[in-house]
Design a protein around this motif. Structure first.
Motif, PDB file in Angstrom:
ATOM      1  N   TYR A   1       4.581 -19.763  14.916  1.00 20.52           N
ATOM      2  CA  TYR A   1       5.041 -18.418  15.227  1.00 20.52           C
ATOM      3  C   TYR A   1       4.108 -17.388  14.593  1.00 20.52           C
ATOM      4  O   TYR A   1       3.459 -17.643  13.570  1.00 20.52           O
ATOM      5  CB  TYR A   1       6.467 -18.200  14.696  1.00 20.52           C
ATOM      6  N   ASP A   2       4.055 -16.191  15.206  1.00 16.62           N
ATOM      7  CA  ASP A   2       3.283 -15.090  14.615  1.00 16.62           C
ATOM      8  C   ASP A   2       4.174 -14.311  13.656  1.00 16.62           C
ATOM      9  O   ASP A   2       5.332 -14.692  13.405  1.00 16.62           O
ATOM     10  CB  ASP A   2       2.704 -14.185  15.707  1.00 16.62           C
ATOM     11  N   ASP A   3       3.642 -13.239  13.102  1.00 17.39           N
ATOM     12  CA  ASP A   3       4.404 -12.439  12.133  1.00 17.39           C
ATOM     13  C   ASP A   3       5.641 -11.804  12.742  1.00 17.39           C
ATOM     14  O   ASP A   3       6.594 -11.456  12.033  1.00 17.39           O
ATOM     15  CB  ASP A   3       3.505 -11.352  11.530  1.00 17.39           C
ATOM     16  N   GLU A   4       5.655 -11.643  14.059  1.00 12.37           N
ATOM     17  CA  GLU A   4       6.799 -11.050  14.749  1.00 12.37           C
ATOM     18  C   GLU A   4       7.815 -12.108  15.154  1.00 12.37           C
ATOM     19  O   GLU A   4       8.732 -11.833  15.927  1.00 12.37           O
ATOM     20  CB  GLU A   4       6.311 -10.289  15.997  1.00 12.37           C
ATOM     21  N   LYS A   5       7.618 -13.347  14.680  1.00 14.68           N
ATOM     22  CA  LYS A   5       8.505 -14.466  15.011  1.00 14.68           C
ATOM     23  C   LYS A   5       8.475 -14.838  16.486  1.00 14.68           C
ATOM     24  O   LYS A   5       9.429 -15.415  17.016  1.00 14.68           O
ATOM     25  CB  LYS A   5       9.959 -14.164  14.592  1.00 14.68           C
ATOM     26  N   SER A   6       7.357 -14.490  17.136  1.00 12.86           N
ATOM     27  CA  SER A   6       7.170 -14.903  18.527  1.00 12.86           C
ATOM     28  C   SER A   6       6.382 -16.208  18.549  1.00 12.86           C
ATOM     29  O   SER A   6       5.473 -16.416  17.734  1.00 12.86           O
ATOM     30  CB  SER A   6       6.411 -13.823  19.312  1.00 12.86           C
ATOM     31  N   LEU A   7       6.721 -17.067  19.474  1.00  8.19           N
ATOM     32  CA  LEU A   7       6.100 -18.383  19.557  1.00  8.19           C
ATOM     33  C   LEU A   7       4.675 -18.279  20.080  1.00  8.19           C
ATOM     34  O   LEU A   7       4.440 -17.812  21.194  1.00  8.19           O
ATOM     35  CB  LEU A   7       6.926 -19.311  20.464  1.00  8.19           C
ATOM     36  N   ASN A   8       3.694 -18.688  19.256  1.00  6.45           N
ATOM     37  CA  ASN A   8       2.288 -18.745  19.691  1.00  6.45           C
ATOM     38  C   ASN A   8       1.997 -20.031  20.449  1.00  6.45           C
ATOM     39  O   ASN A   8       1.187 -20.056  21.383  1.00  6.45           O
ATOM     40  CB  ASN A   8       1.341 -18.655  18.487  1.00  6.45           C
ATOM     41  N   GLY A   9       2.611 -21.112  20.039  1.00  7.87           N
ATOM     42  CA  GLY A   9       2.338 -22.403  20.663  1.00  7.87           C
ATOM     43  C   GLY A   9       2.985 -23.515  19.856  1.00  7.87           C
ATOM     44  O   GLY A   9       3.669 -23.276  18.854  1.00  7.87           O
ATOM     45  N   ILE A  10       2.779 -24.744  20.293  1.00 11.59           N
ATOM     46  CA  ILE A  10       3.320 -25.926  19.616  1.00 11.59           C
ATOM     47  C   ILE A  10       2.161 -26.880  19.339  1.00 11.59           C
ATOM     48  O   ILE A  10       1.435 -27.269  20.255  1.00 11.59           O
ATOM     49  CB  ILE A  10       4.385 -26.620  20.476  1.00 11.59           C
ATOM     50  N   PHE A  11       1.987 -27.213  18.059  1.00 10.98           N
ATOM     51  CA  PHE A  11       0.932 -28.120  17.633  1.00 10.98           C
ATOM     52  C   PHE A  11       1.560 -29.478  17.344  1.00 10.98           C
ATOM     53  O   PHE A  11       2.589 -29.560  16.659  1.00 10.98           O
ATOM     54  CB  PHE A  11       0.249 -27.576  16.379  1.00 10.98           C
ATOM     55  N   GLY A  12       0.988 -30.549  17.884  1.00  7.85           N
ATOM     56  CA  GLY A  12       1.616 -31.852  17.711  1.00  7.85           C
ATOM     57  C   GLY A  12       0.632 -32.998  17.707  1.00  7.85           C
ATOM     58  O   GLY A  12      -0.542 -32.859  18.059  1.00  7.85           O
ATOM     59  N   GLY A  13       1.138 -34.152  17.313  1.00  6.04           N
ATOM     60  CA  GLY A  13       0.358 -35.393  17.326  1.00  6.04           C
ATOM     61  C   GLY A  13       1.243 -36.537  17.801  1.00  6.04           C
ATOM     62  O   GLY A  13       2.450 -36.535  17.573  1.00  6.04           O
ATOM     63  N   THR A  14       0.631 -37.489  18.474  1.00  6.94           N
ATOM     64  CA  THR A  14       1.364 -38.632  19.018  1.00  6.94           C
ATOM     65  C   THR A  14       1.077 -39.850  18.152  1.00  6.94           C
ATOM     66  O   THR A  14      -0.057 -40.322  18.085  1.00  6.94           O
ATOM     67  CB  THR A  14       0.942 -38.905  20.475  1.00  6.94           C
ATOM     68  N   LEU A  15       2.118 -40.342  17.446  1.00  6.96           N
ATOM     69  CA  LEU A  15       1.984 -41.460  16.504  1.00  6.96           C
ATOM     70  C   LEU A  15       2.121 -42.775  17.252  1.00  6.96           C
ATOM     71  O   LEU A  15       3.079 -43.002  17.987  1.00  6.96           O
ATOM     72  CB  LEU A  15       3.052 -41.356  15.417  1.00  6.96           C
ATOM     73  N   ASN A  16       1.134 -43.653  17.042  1.00  9.03           N
ATOM     74  CA  ASN A  16       1.056 -44.929  17.749  1.00  9.03           C
ATOM     75  C   ASN A  16       1.985 -45.955  17.095  1.00  9.03           C
ATOM     76  O   ASN A  16       1.716 -46.464  16.016  1.00  9.03           O
ATOM     77  CB  ASN A  16      -0.403 -45.413  17.724  1.00  9.03           C
ATOM     78  N   LEU A  17       3.109 -46.261  17.753  1.00 15.97           N
ATOM     79  CA  LEU A  17       3.982 -47.323  17.253  1.00 15.97           C
ATOM     80  C   LEU A  17       3.380 -48.698  17.489  1.00 15.97           C
ATOM     81  O   LEU A  17       3.823 -49.687  16.903  1.00 15.97           O
ATOM     82  CB  LEU A  17       5.351 -47.234  17.942  1.00 15.97           C
ATOM     83  N   GLY A  18       2.363 -48.753  18.360  1.00 13.27           N
ATOM     84  CA  GLY A  18       1.664 -50.020  18.565  1.00 13.27           C
ATOM     85  C   GLY A  18       0.971 -50.487  17.301  1.00 13.27           C
ATOM     86  O   GLY A  18       0.827 -51.689  17.068  1.00 13.27           O
ATOM     87  N   ALA A  19       0.528 -49.532  16.454  1.00 13.92           N
ATOM     88  CA  ALA A  19      -0.099 -49.923  15.181  1.00 13.92           C
ATOM     89  C   ALA A  19       0.924 -50.591  14.271  1.00 13.92           C
ATOM     90  O   ALA A  19       0.618 -51.549  13.568  1.00 13.92           O
ATOM     91  CB  ALA A  19      -0.699 -48.690  14.495  1.00 13.92           C
TER      92      ALA A  19
END
Length: 575
Positions: free
Chosen positions: A179-197
């Motif tokens: 979120y930015d300082d105005e509490k507006s959503l800038n985006g979503i940052f994520g990662g996909t964890l490999n359960l195969g490992a």
């Protein structure tokens, strides 16, 4: 039948019944103890492995949250106008600063398949690696549960398990809304964890006969199965419903029937984001309690044998009145059996010590985040540091590395004590080995220490474990570095033929080792008690580990020194 024979027979019967009763009582208690030990051991193992999985997830989640607060990542996506359905996001060369941060996270070996960033409407902004971005089937990911979870909660969210269309194995996504300082959503940052490992790690476990491990999600779906290959686990419902744990340890012990077999199930709850998963160890009752069943069978055989002996003895006593002799012999035999059972109990205690060694291994786990954060601080990922701060970070990192090395040494020494160290035998080129050693230690010249290679066995190969052989050289060279002067120091490493063996050596012109100290030199934790050597530090495990490795490779190791002018460590291995 006269009174004397009647009394003798009654004494014999009563005595036999008492002994059988005592044996049954002892056997029952021993079986209960063995069964309890089996359950306790399984509980400890399940607790340790589930904690490792949970810690890995917490570490990834923590890293995602830290990076999301990075100034570059927190800024609004600048190139969202370049998002295209054809590229499933922005071009590879656009917004390189955000992409580079994602690449650093991806290359940290956290078992992440890919790292991504989506804009508020759910469209993909970028995916790293870029090849995975091109393979995404849909541009908009707002249909994923993690998108709605992150938007609704406004905080870090761990997704449901799903099968990656790119990698064809089970994954979960860890996402952080930005979120930015105005509490507006800038985006979503994520990662996909490999359960195969995790699946791959499961398949490498040294499990007991017919034992297998499962991880089920909050919907009771199997997401990891030790019986399957890395990409062979389909998300399917597990027929057994594990009850909610009522204990403070979140661990359940139960017996049930699966596929027509009675099994022992040890389960432990794990908190995965907002969900609760279960880690299960499953083994047929007959295999889980094999040791107690064997003891029970032995007791039955012993009781049967005792009954036969008593009957025969009674017949002989009635006829010949040799009751005292017969009973004495029987009691001696019982005492021998009791001593045997006592020895088996002591062996069970040894197995407990082996399990304690496995727990020691878990000490290394907390050090990985420390070293990871140190590296991030050194590379300025979390901001600029002053010179004094940077020096402190380097000190922390060096001490963490020393602690990892110490734990590795303790584990190696423990494996050697229990004869559990594994060796991978292969044909090793001595020329290549010495080239690698020279490449690793040629920097010593910059520190005023001369490093010399003396090879007299060119073109030879030896069948051995290359990694463990290199470990022996590193231990000996490390000692030589510590115990040579800062100026005019010389370290020589060589190899030559000796009968049908190859003799290796590491020679230095250091302080030397007094002859009276050499007899204890290869014992664990032994330190030569002089001020010069005490300054050098060390755990006293390197030479003991080297001796254990060389002897397991069918060789021998020794030292020669007059205690005044340097030392030479030799070890021989068969060709």
């Amino acid at each position: 039948m006269n009174r004397e024979i009647t009394v003798t027979l009654m004494v014999l019967v009563t005595t036999t019944a008492s002994i059988v009763g005592i044996l049954c009582f002892y056997t029952n208690n021993e079986i209960q103890r063995l069964n309890n030990d089996t359950v306790e051991t399984k509980i400890h193992e399940v607790t340790a492995m589930s904690s490792r999985f949970a810690l890995r997830l917490q570490y990834v989640t923590g890293m995602m949250e830290v990076i999301s607060h990075n100034t570059t990542m927190a800024d609004p996506p600048t190139y969202s106008n370049l998002i295209s359905d054809q590229l499933k996001g922005i071009p590879e060369d656009a917004d390189s600063e955000k992409r580079n941060i994602a690449k650093i996270l991806l290359y940290k070996k956290f078992d992440l398949d890919y790292v991504f960033y989506v804009v508020p409407n759910g469209d993909i902004y970028f995916v790293e690696p870029f090849s995975s971005q091109l393979n995404v089937l849909q541009l908009n990911l707002s249909f994923r549960d993690w998108y709605r979870g992150a938007v609704d909660t406004g905080t870090t969210y761990v997704s449901e398990v799903y099968t990656s269309s790119n990698k064809q194995h089970n994954v979960i996504s860890v996402v952080v809304p930005i979120y930015d300082d105005e509490k507006s959503l800038n985006g979503i940052f994520g990662g996909t964890l490999n359960l195969g490992a995790v699946q791959r790690a499961f398949s490498m476990l040294d499990l007991r006969p017919n034992e297998y491990m499962l991880i089920t999600d909050h919907n009771h779906n199997v997401v990891v199965d030790s019986r399957q290959p890395e990409s062979g686990v389909e998300i399917r419902r597990f027929q057994l419903t594990v009850p909610d744990s009522s204990s403070k340890t979140d661990t359940n012990v139960m017996t049930t029937v699966i596929d027509g077999k009675e099994v022992l199930v040890i389960s432990r709850e794990m908190h995965v984001g907002t969900h609760t998963w279960s880690f299960l160890s499953i083994q047929p009752i007959a295999d889980a309690y094999a040791s107690s069943n064997a003891l029970k069978n032995e007791a039955i055989l012993l009781i049967v044998a005792m009954t036969i002996i008593s009957s025969t003895s009674g017949f002989i006593v009635i006829r010949k009145m040799y009751a005292n002799v017969v009973l004495t012999q029987m009691l001696k035999k019982i005492n021998l059996e009791l001593e045997k059972k006592t020895e088996e109990i002591e062996q069970a205690d040894i197995k407990k010590e082996e399990f304690a060694a496995m727990i020691t291994h878990e000490l290394k786990t907390p050090l990985m985040p420390i070293m990871g954060y140190c590296k991030m601080l050194k590379t300025k990922m979390l901001g600029e540091l002053t010179g004094e701060q940077l020096e402190s970070v380097v000190t922390i990192e060096n001490n963490a590395k020393r602690l990892v090395s110490l734990i590795d040494d303790i584990l190696d020494a423990r494996k050697l004590d229990l004869n559990k160290m594994r060796f991978k035998m292969e044909d090793v080129s001595i020329d290549e080995l010495f080239e690698e050693i020279h490449s690793s230690y040629k920097v010593l010249k910059e520190k005023g220490k001369e490093f010399v290679i003396d090879m007299q066995v060119h073109g030879s190969t030896i069948r051995t474990d290359k990694m463990r052989l290199r470990q022996v050289f590193d231990n000996l060279i490390s000692n030589a570095i510590k115990f040579t002067p800062d100026e005019d120091a010389k370290i020589e490493v060589g190899a030559k033929y000796a009968d049908n063996k190859i003799r290796f050596y590491v020679k230095d012109n250091g302080f030397g080792i007094p002859p009276e100290k050499q007899v204890n030199l290869f014992k664990k934790f032994y330190q030569i008690d002089t001020s010069e050597r005490r300054k050098a530090g060390g755990t006293g495990l390197g030479l003991a580990i080297s001796k254990g490795i060389v002897e397991n490779l069918n060789g021998k190791i020794w030292v020669k020194s007059d205690g005044k002018s340097g030392s030479t460590f030799y070890f021989e291995l068969p060709q």
